[in-house]
Design an enzyme around this catalytic site. Structure first.
Site, mmCIF file in Angstrom:
data_model
loop_
_atom_site.group_PDB
_atom_site.id
_atom_site.type_symbol
_atom_site.label_atom_id
_atom_site.label_comp_id
_atom_site.label_asym_id
_atom_site.label_seq_id
_atom_site.Cartn_x
_atom_site.Cartn_y
_atom_site.Cartn_z
ATOM 1 N N ASN A 126 0.862 -1.188 0.000
ATOM 2 C CA ASN A 126 0.000 0.000 0.000
ATOM 3 C C ASN A 126 0.896 1.235 0.000
ATOM 4 O O ASN A 126 1.498 1.568 1.008
ATOM 5 C CB ASN A 126 -0.888 -0.038 1.262
ATOM 6 C CG ASN A 126 -1.682 1.244 1.447
ATOM 7 O OD1 ASN A 126 -1.792 2.053 0.525
ATOM 8 N ND2 ASN A 126 -2.239 1.427 2.633
ATOM 9 N N LYS A 151 0.039 4.276 -0.201
ATOM 10 C CA LYS A 151 -0.603 5.470 0.385
ATOM 11 C C LYS A 151 -0.395 6.666 -0.567
ATOM 12 O O LYS A 151 -0.419 6.486 -1.774
ATOM 13 C CB LYS A 151 -0.040 5.738 1.770
ATOM 14 C CG LYS A 151 -0.078 4.475 2.636
ATOM 15 C CD LYS A 151 0.134 4.718 4.076
ATOM 16 C CE LYS A 151 0.010 3.384 4.813
ATOM 17 N NZ LYS A 151 0.005 3.527 6.245
ATOM 18 N N HIS A 168 -9.494 1.174 4.526
ATOM 19 C CA HIS A 168 -8.233 1.332 5.262
ATOM 20 C C HIS A 168 -8.468 2.244 6.468
ATOM 21 O O HIS A 168 -9.270 3.179 6.398
ATOM 22 C CB HIS A 168 -7.166 1.925 4.340
ATOM 23 C CG HIS A 168 -5.812 1.916 4.959
ATOM 24 N ND1 HIS A 168 -5.400 2.906 5.820
ATOM 25 C CD2 HIS A 168 -4.806 1.018 4.893
ATOM 26 C CE1 HIS A 168 -4.179 2.614 6.241
ATOM 27 N NE2 HIS A 168 -3.795 1.472 5.690
ATOM 28 N N GLU A 199 -6.889 4.626 7.630
ATOM 29 C CA GLU A 199 -6.701 6.075 7.387
ATOM 30 C C GLU A 199 -7.937 6.683 6.732
ATOM 31 O O GLU A 199 -8.249 7.850 6.938
ATOM 32 C CB GLU A 199 -5.427 6.297 6.554
ATOM 33 C CG GLU A 199 -4.188 6.087 7.415
ATOM 34 C CD GLU A 199 -2.972 5.573 6.669
ATOM 35 O OE1 GLU A 199 -2.930 5.631 5.428
ATOM 36 O OE2 GLU A 199 -2.043 5.089 7.356
ATOM 37 N N GLU A 203 -5.411 -4.915 10.453
ATOM 38 C CA GLU A 203 -4.392 -3.896 10.685
ATOM 39 C C GLU A 203 -4.712 -3.162 11.981
ATOM 40 O O GLU A 203 -5.508 -2.220 11.984
ATOM 41 C CB GLU A 203 -4.373 -2.894 9.530
ATOM 42 C CG GLU A 203 -4.032 -3.508 8.202
ATOM 43 C CD GLU A 203 -3.443 -2.481 7.245
ATOM 44 O OE1 GLU A 203 -2.335 -2.705 6.784
ATOM 45 O OE2 GLU A 203 -4.086 -1.446 7.002
ATOM 46 N N GLY A 243 2.348 2.339 10.704
ATOM 47 C CA GLY A 243 3.294 3.442 10.550
ATOM 48 C C GLY A 243 3.964 3.856 11.848
ATOM 49 O O GLY A 243 4.586 4.911 11.922
ATOM 50 N N SER A 257 3.350 -2.085 10.227
ATOM 51 C CA SER A 257 4.814 -2.113 10.418
ATOM 52 C C SER A 257 5.452 -3.451 10.041
ATOM 53 O O SER A 257 6.389 -3.900 10.702
ATOM 54 C CB SER A 257 5.176 -1.708 11.854
ATOM 55 O OG SER A 257 4.704 -0.402 12.132
ATOM 56 N N GLY A 268 4.866 1.307 4.628
ATOM 57 C CA GLY A 268 6.191 1.926 4.467
ATOM 58 C C GLY A 268 7.207 1.058 3.742
ATOM 59 O O GLY A 268 7.898 1.528 2.828
HETATM 60 P P1 PGA Z 1 2.791 0.346 7.609
HETATM 61 O O1 PGA Z 1 1.352 0.556 6.955
HETATM 62 O O2 PGA Z 1 3.343 -0.951 7.049
HETATM 63 O O3 PGA Z 1 3.601 1.540 7.164
HETATM 64 O O4 PGA Z 1 2.615 0.275 9.079
HETATM 65 C C1 PGA Z 1 0.481 -0.519 6.739
HETATM 66 C C2 PGA Z 1 -0.804 -0.025 6.139
HETATM 67 O O5 PGA Z 1 -1.275 1.069 6.510
HETATM 68 O O6 PGA Z 1 -1.406 -0.683 5.278
#
Ligand code: PGA
Length: 240
Positions: free
Chosen positions: A6, A8, A92, A94, A162, A168, A198, A220
């Protein structure tokens, strides 16, 4: 095993072709893992082109339930299909946190995308406060049952667990926490289950080794060819 990246709101269209070329070269010879990348809308065309006729799938990060209409700022299933996009993330955290996405809109988007022939990775997960208050299962139950009621165990649906506190933040759920949540989700909806939050090359092996973890949704660490490819290789090792 399914490993989805992803991106983002990262990477310009002009960076996308180089990334895709590099990833394809780096993954040559890796088998036993389905790889998905989810670039921003503006990079979808750039990603679809190099991966055309390869096994790497390209998903959007969100999709609207209507085919077209007065929905400023939204993108429809038809638009994605016309571009050659294979699927979409939905719900998601976010989107839920910053853009008012609810269980109901997540379900509507999921139903429409699946009916249109797209694949869907629907995201669920509890916040830190919810976990600390002992509400993890309650929150997951509501989120997952809304999806289960809307579409059931559709063959093109996967769910990403998640935990919001792990996204993140560098704080990963322990393999035991991930396994426990996944087993619970599976008891409500039996579809492929990805862990997200993460995920890095350093922790991918032990997370992916859990019996109810069928893959990962990587944020990330998916922005870099080397680290994303290393996670894909970890998944391939586990299933071989
Ligand atoms: P992250 O994000 O691996 O940076 O923690 C995962 C996601 O939001 O799908």
């Amino acid at each position: 095993m399914l490993i989805a990246g992803n991106w983002k709101m990262y990477k310009w269209p002009s960076e996308t072709a180089a990334f895709c070329g590099g990833l394809w070269e780096r993954l040559a010879g890796t088998s036993g893992v389905d790889v998905v990348i989810c670039p921003p809308y503006t990079s979808l065309a750039e990603a679809v082109r190099p991966f055309d006729r390869t096994d790497v799938a390209v998903y959007a990060q969100n999709v609207h339930w209507a085919e077209e209409g007065a929905f400023t700022g939204e993108i429809s299933t038809r638009m994605l299909l016309d571009l050659g996009v294979d699927g979409s993330l939905v719900g998601h955290s976010e989107r839920r946190q910053h853009f008012g996405e609810s269980d109901e809109t997540v379900a509507r988007r999921t139903v429409a995308a699946l009916e249109a022939g797209l694949r869907v990775i629907a995201c669920v997960g509890e916040s830190e406060e919810e976990r600390e208050a002992g509400q993890t299962e309650l929150v997951l139950r509501v989120q997952v049952e809304t999806l289960a009621d809307a579409v059931g165990a559709h063959e093109h649906l996967a769910v990403a667990y998640e935990p919001v506190w792990a996204i993140g933040t560098g704080k990963t759920a322990t393999p035991e926490q991930a396994q426990e949540a996944h087993a619970f989700i599976r008891s409500l909806l039996d579809v492929p289950l990805l862990y997200g939050g993460s995920v890095k090359p350093e922790n991918a092996d032990e997370l992916l080794a859990q019996p109810d973890v069928d893959g990962a949704l990587v944020g990330g660490a998916s922005l870099d060819v080397e680290s994303f490819a290393a996670i894909c290789e970890a998944a391939a090792r586990i299933r071989s």
